[in-house]
Each structure stands twice: as C-alpha cells, then as structure tokens.
Design an enzyme around this catalytic site. Structure first.
Site, PDB file in Angstrom:
ATOM      1  N   ALA A   1     103.469  22.204 -98.759  1.00 33.94           N
ATOM      2  CA  ALA A   1     102.577  22.183 -97.735  1.00 33.94           C
ATOM      3  C   ALA A   1     101.055  22.236 -98.363  1.00 33.94           C
ATOM      4  CB  ALA A   1     102.888  23.213 -96.790  1.00 33.94           C
ATOM      5  N   CYS A   2     100.325  21.666 -97.395  1.00 34.70           N
ATOM      6  CA  CYS A   2      98.917  21.812 -97.649  1.00 34.70           C
ATOM      7  C   CYS A   2      98.567  23.075 -98.168  1.00 34.70           C
ATOM      8  CB  CYS A   2      97.978  21.500 -96.434  1.00 34.70           C
ATOM      9  SG  CYS A   2      96.227  21.622 -96.430  1.00 34.70           S
ATOM     10  N   PRO A   3      97.618  23.383 -99.223  1.00 34.42           N
ATOM     11  CA  PRO A   3      97.091  22.249-100.273  1.00 34.42           C
ATOM     12  C   PRO A   3      97.705  21.901-101.343  1.00 34.42           C
ATOM     13  CG  PRO A   3      96.262  24.486-100.736  1.00 34.42           C
ATOM     14  CD  PRO A   3      97.448  24.650 -99.511  1.00 34.42           C
TER      15      PRO A   3
END
Length: 192
Positions: free
Chosen positions: A17-19
């Site tokens: 997932a982000c980042p």
C-alpha cells in the site's frame, strides 16, 4: 495486434500500500541508466495516481499503464540528469493532532480525503469529503478556493501531491495532514 513492451527491469509491488510502491520505484529508478524503462507491478489502486504524480514531479516519464486481473502494470522511463527535477514537498503541513484540535474546537476547516473510495468507506474523519487524487483535477470546480482545507490520505504522500495541485490552481489555504490516516487517533466513521 498487441506490441510487447520492452522493459529493462520489473519491480514487484503487489500487496503493498501507499507509500511503498513509490518508495520502491524511487530506489529502482536510482539504480537504472537514463532512458531505461521500469515496469512496476502493483495491486494498490492508489498507485495509479501516486506513480503518475511522482513521475510528473521528478521529470521521469510515465509512459503508460496496463491493468490485468487487478494488477496495475506501470511503465516509467528514467529521465536523463538534465530532465530530472528535484522533488519538492508541499511546505504547509499540519499534524494529526493539530487537525483533531481544530475539529474538536469547532474551527471552520474542511477535510479533503484524497484516498481511494474503498479506503474512505472503511474509515474516515467525520465530515471529510472524498475526492480521490486521480479525480482531483476534474472535480476542482466542486471545491471552494476561499475555504481552508486540511488534505488527508493514508501517509501524507498523496495528500502532498493534492496540496501541490490545489496550490497551483489558486487554493491558498491548504495544508497537508501528516502522517495522515495511518496514525489518526481522532474520531472516525465508516459506511455501514
């Protein structure tokens, strides 16, 4: 007829997932030669706006995207030294605590949530308006440039990009909320 895309390196970011897709892409691009093409494979829908925004801010070329069975295949070309730009962070930030304090004291501030719809549905700051980063430019007319906005995402990266876009379009009262929803301790709501 489909043309096979020639790449110099493939970066596996499925399940991240982000980042993390952007973090890993930065590292991989740094290890490559100018002109070489990197394929980044990610399952996070937010990676589409994240990697396009990162490429735009750094001068690397975002060539395109193919989606196959829930895997986003991003193609980026490493820029030469003369084409690259120093990545600039949005200078106006607000901590999670500062935002929570403003909200609980009743200050007039609008929370703009730039995460993907699923992230927003499962947990958000009460009253936050959902405008995913990838749709921000087309929905700017729905926002008031005179309002004060606290822009939030999961970790502060997408919201940083959103703040830069808003500032470029004349929004002068925007702050990036750091570290964002990943460490939000205030009230939340979700879709039932």
């Amino acid at each position: 007829m489909t043309t096979a895309i020639q790449t110099n390196r493939v970066l596996e970011c499925e399940g991240l997932a982000c980042p993390m897709p952007v973090v890993k892409t930065k590292k991989a691009i740094d290890e490559m030669q100018p002109g070489e093409v990197l394929e980044v494979r990610a399952t996070d829908k937010g990676s589409v706006a994240d990697l396009q925004g990162w490429a735009k801010r750094t001068g690397h070329q975002y060539i395109g995207l193919k989606e196959e069975n829930g895997v986003f295949r991003h193609f980026l070309r490493k820029a030469s030294d003369s084409e690259t730009k120093t990545e600039i962070k949005f200078p106006h930030i607000m901590s999670n605590e500062e935002l929570n304090q403003k909200l609980t004291s009743g200050d007039s501030i609008s929370v703009l949530d730039v995460r993907e719809p699923a992230e927003y549905a499962f947990g958000r700051i009460p009253g936050a308006v959902s405008v995913p980063l990838g749709q921000l430019e087309e929905k700017l007319s729905q926002l008031d440039p005179g309002k004060e906005y606290a822009v939030v995402c999961r970790t502060g990266n997408r919201s940083d990009m959103a703040c830069q876009i808003l500032a470029e379009r004349g929004f002068s009262k925007v702050k990036n909320v750091v570290p964002g929803m990943s460490q939000w301790q205030g009230a939340t709501e979700s879709d039932k």
